[in-house]
Design an enzyme around this catalytic site. Structure first.
Site, PDB file in Angstrom:
ATOM      1  N   ARG A 256      10.938  -5.061   0.460  1.00  0.00           N
ATOM      2  CA  ARG A 256      12.214  -4.844   1.155  1.00  0.00           C
ATOM      3  C   ARG A 256      13.118  -6.074   1.011  1.00  0.00           C
ATOM      4  O   ARG A 256      12.672  -7.124   0.555  1.00  0.00           O
ATOM      5  CB  ARG A 256      11.938  -4.545   2.626  1.00  0.00           C
TER       6      ARG A 256
ATOM      7  N   ASN B  32       5.424  -3.923   1.969  1.00  0.00           N
ATOM      8  CA  ASN B  32       6.707  -4.092   2.665  1.00  0.00           C
ATOM      9  C   ASN B  32       7.472  -5.359   2.234  1.00  0.00           C
ATOM     10  O   ASN B  32       8.652  -5.504   2.534  1.00  0.00           O
ATOM     11  CB  ASN B  32       6.525  -4.081   4.192  1.00  0.00           C
TER      12      ASN B  32
ATOM     13  N   ASP C  26       6.069   4.504  11.915  1.00  0.00           N
ATOM     14  CA  ASP C  26       7.062   4.694  10.852  1.00  0.00           C
ATOM     15  C   ASP C  26       8.333   5.348  11.393  1.00  0.00           C
ATOM     16  O   ASP C  26       8.272   6.166  12.322  1.00  0.00           O
ATOM     17  CB  ASP C  26       6.445   5.555   9.746  1.00  0.00           C
TER      18      ASP C  26
HETATM   19  C1  IPE Z   1       4.023   2.201   6.316  1.00  0.00           C
HETATM   20  O1  IPE Z   1       5.343   2.583   6.379  1.00  0.00           O
HETATM   21  C2  IPE Z   1       3.882   0.778   6.742  1.00  0.00           C
HETATM   22  C3  IPE Z   1       4.136   0.525   8.158  1.00  0.00           C
HETATM   23  C4  IPE Z   1       4.392   1.425   9.046  1.00  0.00           C
HETATM   24  C5  IPE Z   1       4.074  -0.853   8.538  1.00  0.00           C
HETATM   25  P1  IPE Z   1       6.304   2.487   5.101  1.00  0.00           P
HETATM   26  O2  IPE Z   1       7.640   2.938   5.565  1.00  0.00           O
HETATM   27  O3  IPE Z   1       6.225   1.143   4.492  1.00  0.00           O
HETATM   28  O4  IPE Z   1       5.624   3.515   4.112  1.00  0.00           O
HETATM   29  P2  IPE Z   1       6.246   4.322   2.884  1.00  0.00           P
HETATM   30  O5  IPE Z   1       6.959   3.333   2.030  1.00  0.00           O
HETATM   31  O6  IPE Z   1       7.186   5.330   3.460  1.00  0.00           O
HETATM   32  O7  IPE Z   1       5.072   4.963   2.239  1.00  0.00           O
HETATM   33  C1  IPE Z   2       8.368   1.278  10.065  1.00  0.00           C
HETATM   34  O1  IPE Z   2       9.654   1.772   9.983  1.00  0.00           O
HETATM   35  C2  IPE Z   2       8.346  -0.210  10.297  1.00  0.00           C
HETATM   36  C3  IPE Z   2       7.898  -1.000   9.129  1.00  0.00           C
HETATM   37  C4  IPE Z   2       7.466  -0.536   7.997  1.00  0.00           C
HETATM   38  C5  IPE Z   2       7.969  -2.448   9.274  1.00  0.00           C
HETATM   39  P1  IPE Z   2      10.457   1.765   8.617  1.00  0.00           P
HETATM   40  O2  IPE Z   2      11.194   0.479   8.514  1.00  0.00           O
HETATM   41  O3  IPE Z   2       9.568   2.080   7.481  1.00  0.00           O
HETATM   42  O4  IPE Z   2      11.477   2.956   8.866  1.00  0.00           O
HETATM   43  P2  IPE Z   2      11.933   4.059   7.831  1.00  0.00           P
HETATM   44  O5  IPE Z   2      10.699   4.697   7.301  1.00  0.00           O
HETATM   45  O6  IPE Z   2      12.705   3.350   6.767  1.00  0.00           O
HETATM   46  O7  IPE Z   2      12.761   4.995   8.621  1.00  0.00           O
HETATM   47 MG    MG Z   3       8.989   3.822   6.632  1.00  0.00          MG
END
Ligand code: IPE
Ligand code: IPE
Ligand code: MG
Length: 256
Positions: free
Chosen positions: A85, A82, A34
């Protein structure tokens, strides 16, 4: 110097290979990768650049885990949530998965790594799905570390799927209700052939599980790293292992 010592040369001040006990390593390390977006935006870059940078961190974690002799490394790459997004970000991630897997296949050969996917590939764009399927079949004979990538993975969906499969067996008279136990449930999860994670790492300081391996992490030790995922590297992996080895895993019992 061994290959491992060479790989872990140039240690930073606070951690070195000698700080971990190589005879007591976690068998399965799992990572919630993350913080890619924050890594990018804090540099004035587009979020996509964070995802691209995250690939290097994953490569370093894979190589380090292979060198250490870890049996299973799993990593959360894309959750069932996800999809919320933007289309631009989702499309980019799907393309990046396919492109990266093709580019990194030599690493899988070189390191004898077997790819597994946790999650439902059927919702993915055709090219991404086929690339993952190709990677799985190409590496199916590899006998080294298992890399289990969680893609379109959601723990609740996984449990629903397992429940339906078990209920189907009961309905067909192939399974007694009394025969449903922890083992049979585990055997219907995506992780059926994997041991439960010993160590769960989440980067970016977030203190939540985000629908990841809820069943499997019942007794995992948790390490929250303050690093954003693209900054994660072999040294932070060692720090996590050092923290893990300092824990007293009691599994509900009392210390001997
Ligand atoms: C968890 O991260 C999913 C992955 C790392 C693939 P997210 O960024 O999606 O989680 P939340 O939304 O902060 O809980
Ligand atoms: C984790 O990084 C990767 C995925 C969930 C695909 P994020 O994209 O969630 O990064 P932050 O949490 O927005 O910084
Ligand atoms: Mg994240």
């Amino acid at each position: 110097m061994s290959e491992l010592e060479l790989f872990y040369a140039d240690a930073p001040a606070d951690i070195a290979l000698a700080d971990v006990d190589l005879s007591r390593l976690p068998r399965h390390i799992s990572m919630i990768m993350d913080g890619n977006g924050r890594w990018a935006t804090s540099r004035g870059l587009d979020r996509s650049k964070g995802h691209v940078a995250g690939i290097d961190a994953l490569r370093d974690a894979i190589t380090a885990s292979v060198r250490l002799g870890i049996d299973v490394l799993s990593a959360y790459a894309f959750s069932t949530e996800n999809w919320k997004r933007s289309k631009v970000e989702v499309d980019l991630l799907m393309k990046l998965f396919a492109k990266t897997l093709v580019a990194e296949l030599p690493l899988f050969y070189q390191e004898n790594v077997r790819l597994e996917i946790l999650g439902d590939l059927s919702d993915l764009p055709k090219k991404t799905r086929e690339t993952f399927e190709y990677g799985i079949s190409e590496t199916s004979g590899h006998t080294g570390m298992v890399l289990a990538l969680a893609v379109n993975y959601g723990s609740r969906r996984e449990i629903v799927r397992a429940t339906r499969e078990l209920a189907g067996l009961v309905a067909q008279g192939e399974l007694d209700i009394e025969a449903i136990d922890e083992e049979s449930i585990s055997s219907h999860l995506y992780t059926a052939d994997l041991p439960d994670p010993d160590l769960l790492i989440r980067t970016s300081g977030e203190l939540r599980l985000s629908n990841y391996l809820l069943w499997q992490i019942a007794y995992s030790e948790i390490y929250v790293s303050q690093l954003l995922w693209p900054d994660f590297d072999r040294w932070e992996l060692l720090r996590a292992i050092r923290a893990y080895q300092a824990r007293d895993r009691r599994f509900g019992g009392v210390k001997a």
